[in-house]
Design a protein around this motif. Structure first.
Motif, PDB file in Angstrom:
ATOM      1  N   GLU A 121      33.481 -35.808   0.749  1.00  0.00           N
ATOM      2  CA  GLU A 121      33.500 -34.449   0.201  1.00  0.00           C
ATOM      3  C   GLU A 121      32.098 -34.006  -0.195  1.00  0.00           C
ATOM      4  OE1 GLU A 121      35.384 -30.927  -0.478  1.00  0.00           O
ATOM      5  OE2 GLU A 121      36.316 -32.747   0.301  1.00  0.00           O
TER       6      GLU A 121
ATOM      7  N   ARG B  69      32.811 -27.662   2.521  1.00  0.00           N
ATOM      8  CA  ARG B  69      34.134 -27.047   2.583  1.00  0.00           C
ATOM      9  C   ARG B  69      34.325 -26.071   1.424  1.00  0.00           C
ATOM     10  NH1 ARG B  69      35.529 -32.756   3.007  1.00  0.00           N
ATOM     11  NH2 ARG B  69      35.861 -33.342   5.191  1.00  0.00           N
TER      12      ARG B  69
ATOM     13  N   ARG C 168      34.487 -26.945  -2.699  1.00  0.00           N
ATOM     14  CA  ARG C 168      33.935 -28.305  -2.693  1.00  0.00           C
ATOM     15  C   ARG C 168      33.687 -28.821  -4.108  1.00  0.00           C
ATOM     16  NH1 ARG C 168      28.686 -29.648  -3.368  1.00  0.00           N
ATOM     17  NH2 ARG C 168      27.922 -31.642  -2.579  1.00  0.00           N
TER      18      ARG C 168
ATOM     19  N   VAL D 156      36.959 -29.688  -5.975  1.00  0.00           N
ATOM     20  CA  VAL D 156      37.560 -30.906  -5.431  1.00  0.00           C
ATOM     21  C   VAL D 156      36.784 -32.130  -5.896  1.00  0.00           C
ATOM     22  CG1 VAL D 156      38.052 -32.190  -3.314  1.00  0.00           C
ATOM     23  CG2 VAL D 156      38.563 -29.751  -3.439  1.00  0.00           C
TER      24      VAL D 156
ATOM     25  N   HIS E 189      37.456 -33.087  -9.572  1.00  0.00           N
ATOM     26  CA  HIS E 189      38.740 -33.771  -9.749  1.00  0.00           C
ATOM     27  C   HIS E 189      38.719 -35.176  -9.153  1.00  0.00           C
ATOM     28  CE1 HIS E 189      40.924 -30.512 -11.636  1.00  0.00           C
ATOM     29  NE2 HIS E 189      40.528 -29.678 -10.704  1.00  0.00           N
ATOM     30  N   LEU E 190      38.083 -35.325  -7.981  1.00  0.00           N
ATOM     31  CA  LEU E 190      37.981 -36.657  -7.385  1.00  0.00           C
ATOM     32  C   LEU E 190      37.193 -37.608  -8.286  1.00  0.00           C
ATOM     33  CD1 LEU E 190      37.301 -35.998  -3.578  1.00  0.00           C
ATOM     34  CD2 LEU E 190      39.265 -37.186  -4.560  1.00  0.00           C
TER      35      LEU E 190
END
Length: 298
Positions: A153, A158, A161, A164, A167-168
């Motif tokens: 990521e 994306r 990004r 995401v 959170h990852l």
């Protein structure tokens, strides 16, 4: 019941990741001093030695994952052969962004995925000490999968990004701390949550920070005498129970002041102060500025 570890990680707001694949061979040593950043390493192949300043060397094997929440300085080196004293390797950055240590034409003996991230919370200095200064998980497949997702990521472009990634990273940090079999003897929240007697009081504080907790009440939650609870909490968590409660209340207050969704009176009530003036006095003593001034600055 409240989950203190998840709350702390969410408030830390991990962000700005940097991740790279590193191939190495022969004898090597790389020294880094990225002060204040979160460092993590997943060993994909071979063996390596990690030396974090102030801690004994640690040998890592394939599948091991190590997380250091606040790096002050560290070196990573080959475990076999052991590098000679004073050796400093010069990594080569390849066109694809990966890193090579040692002769390019030599067989790859060690492969690792390493990364850095920072904490976006202005009050990170209140929260990081609640975490262990090192966590090691041996052979956890889930951590390897998460680390690879973070890297993919981070390298992609994306939509959403950053959201995401945040959170990852939260999941990666929680999983690393939850799976860790080696946190050393560092006092902190994780050790407190692993303690059968202290887990209940810590969760109670996080579930109801507005309650007028006393050491005696928390000791009853723990099933200990007042003195035994105070001594144990101080030793395991690294601070006195009321100091922990005060620190957590101030962290919540700063978070709510930054969001600007609550009045100072509402914040005072939510974190257990009987009046706005009592909250303002406590906040000013702890933070060096009254709540209204802090909110304007934030």
């Amino acid at each position: 019941m409240s989950d203190p570890l998840s709350e702390v990680i969410a408030l830390l707001r991990p962000r700005a990741p940097f991740s790279k694949l590193v191939d190495a061979s022969g004898a090597w040593r790389v020294r880094r001093t990225e002060v204040g950043q979160v460092y993590y390493c997943l060993l994909l192949a071979g063996r390596a030695r990690l030396e974090v300043d102030g801690k004994p060397p640690m040998d890592l094997c394939q599948g091991d994952f190590v997380l250091v929440p606040a790096v002050q300085g560290f070196s990573m080196s080959s475990a076999d052969p052991v590098p000679p004293p004073g050796l400093e390797s010069h990594p080569l950055i390849r066109p694809d962004g990966s890193v090579r240590i040692g002769p390019e034409d030599a067989p790859v003996e060690v492969q690792q995925l390493i990364g850095y991230c920072s904490f976006g919370a202005p009050d990170a200095e209140l929260l990081v000490p609640l975490l262990p200064d090192m966590a090691v998980a041996r052979g956890e497949q889930r951590l390897g999968d998460l680390a690879r997702l973070v890297r993919d990521e981070a390298l992609a472009d994306r939509p959403a990004r950053d959201v995401v990634l945040e959170h990852l990273l939260q999941v990666l940090l929680i999983e690393a701390l939850r799976c860790s079999s080696e946190t050393g003897a560092t006092p902190g929240l994780l050790r407190g949550l692993a303690d059968d007697r202290l887990r209940g009081p810590l969760r109670a504080i996080h579930a109801a920070p507005d309650r007028a907790w006393s050491v005696a009440e928390l000791a009853r939650e723990a099933g200990l005498s007042r003195s035994a609870f105070f001594t144990r909490f101080n030793r395991v968590v690294g601070m006195a129970p009321m100091e922990y409660l005060q620190s957590w209340r101030m962290t919540l207050a700063k978070h709510m002041l930054r969001s600007r969704q609550h009045s100072i009176a509402e914040i005072a009530a939510k974190i257990g102060y009987g009046s706005t003036s009592a909250f303002s006095s406590a906040f000013s003593r702890r933070m060096g500025a009254p709540p209204a001034q802090y909110a304007r600055g934030a």
